[in-house]
Design an enzyme around this catalytic site. Structure first.
Site, PDB file in Angstrom:
ATOM      1  NE  ARG A 223     -31.350  86.928  56.255  1.00 44.83           N
ATOM      2  CZ  ARG A 223     -30.864  85.814  55.732  1.00 44.83           C
ATOM      3  NH1 ARG A 223     -31.468  85.278  54.673  1.00 44.83           N
ATOM      4  NH2 ARG A 223     -29.793  85.235  56.231  1.00 44.83           N
ATOM      5  CD  GLU A 251     -38.376  84.482  57.678  1.00 41.72           C
ATOM      6  OE1 GLU A 251     -37.419  83.705  57.903  1.00 41.72           O
ATOM      7  OE2 GLU A 251     -38.439  85.225  56.671  1.00 41.72           O
ATOM      8  CG  HIS A 270     -36.093  81.664  55.569  1.00 40.10           C
ATOM      9  ND1 HIS A 270     -35.763  82.742  56.365  1.00 40.10           N
ATOM     10  CD2 HIS A 270     -35.005  81.446  54.791  1.00 40.10           C
ATOM     11  CE1 HIS A 270     -34.532  83.147  56.083  1.00 40.10           C
ATOM     12  NE2 HIS A 270     -34.051  82.361  55.123  1.00 40.10           N
TER      13      HIS A 270
END
Length: 303
Positions: A223, A251, A270
């Site tokens: 993450r 993000e 991602h």
């Protein structure tokens, strides 16, 4: 009477389910199902990559008993789970896909693929040496199912794999995270696979990065907030470290953010999970969870 399910896939697409299963199909795209139909929903599988659109539904499901995600990480979901509702993650679902991407990021970064891609765009032929994965020491921080899948894929590359978990598992060669300060200076590649928790937020801070050896590669497939972005940017801008990031903080990474152009940095948006490996494994996981629920059994991957 069978329980009512709110699922992103039709039962016939999942396969192997009872013919009379009471299912509302909604994949997070388009209007939400009518409120009266949702009253009896007991089992809700959040749609993958659209679960943000589904979270507001949770308080309006009075019969809800289980929330199933199609993600391994649940840091953005757990705050929305109503009291008394069981939350289950998708442990194992993304092992193959995320491990593949981690290997790809390592190899691409070490072997200079972004650089050679720029040469190709310019029509230039320039041979030169780059690092190999062979003979490198790769530290995997977070040795769950994805970490184990990554280790299995790395070993044939003739590199040394050093796994770390919260607690040591001597029989498996797994080190405790308390050994991290001593092991960091020895690693050529550090792969992050830890969940995002209060303890791991900004785990990779200025001190962590300072302990990494010159020229080492940091790979984040965990993450974004596990890494202190400002601290990482300082090291990248100085050219001391390299990074391959599938996740970032913030993000999505906004246009113009300095990470986009930081030296020695490779970024993917991602995409560790989204691949052709996802759907068959998602359906297999969901089939197993639904059949357990129908039989009155404890679900797998309970958080």
């Amino acid at each position: 009477m069978s329980a009512r399910y709110l699922l992103p896939y039709a039962p016939e697409d999942i396969g192997g389910l009872p013919a009379d299963l009471d299912v509302i199909v909604w994949d997070g795209d388009g209007p939400q199902p009518p409120a009266q139909e949702l009253q009896g929903v007991e089992f809700f599988c959040l749609p993958y990559m659209r679960h943000g659109a589904a979270l507001p539904l949770l308080p309006s499901l009075p019969s809800l008993k289980i929330v199933q995600t199609l993600t391994a990480g649940m840091d953005d979901v757990l705050p929305h789970i109503p009291p008394g509702v069981t939350a289950c993650n998708a442990r194992g679902l993304h092992d193959a896909s995320t491990a593949e991407l981690a290997v790809t990021l390592i190899l691409a970064s070490l072997r200079g693929i972004p650089y050679f891609s720029r040469l190709q765009a310019e029509g230039r032929w320039s041979q030169e040496f780059h690092d190999s994965l062979a003979d490198r020491r790769v530290l995997i921080l977070g040795y769950g199912s994805i970490g184990q899948a990554l280790a299995a894929r790395l070993l044939p590359f003739e590199c040394e794999v050093v796994p770390l978990a919260r607690r040591a598992r001597p029989g498996e060669g797994v080190h405790a995270v308390t050994e991290l300060p001593a092991l960091l200076p020895t690693a050529d590649v550090v792969v992050l696979l830890t969940p995002l928790t209060p303890e791991t937020r900004h785990l990779v801070d200025a001190g962590f990065l300072a302990r990494m050896k010159d020229g080492a590669l940091l790979v984040n497939v965990a993450r974004g907030p596990v890494v202190d972005t400002e601290a990482l940017l300082k090291e990248l801008s100085a050219g001391r470290l390299r990074a391959a990031l599938d996740v970032t903080d913030p993000e999505p990474l906004p246009a113009g953010h300095p990470l986009w152009h930081a030296p020695g940095t490779l970024i993917t948006p991602h995409v560790g999970g989204p691949s052709s490996a996802f759907l068959p494994r998602a359906k297999r996981l969901l089939r197993g969870q639904i059949l357990r629920y129908e039989r009155g059994e404890e679900p797998a991957n309970r958080i």
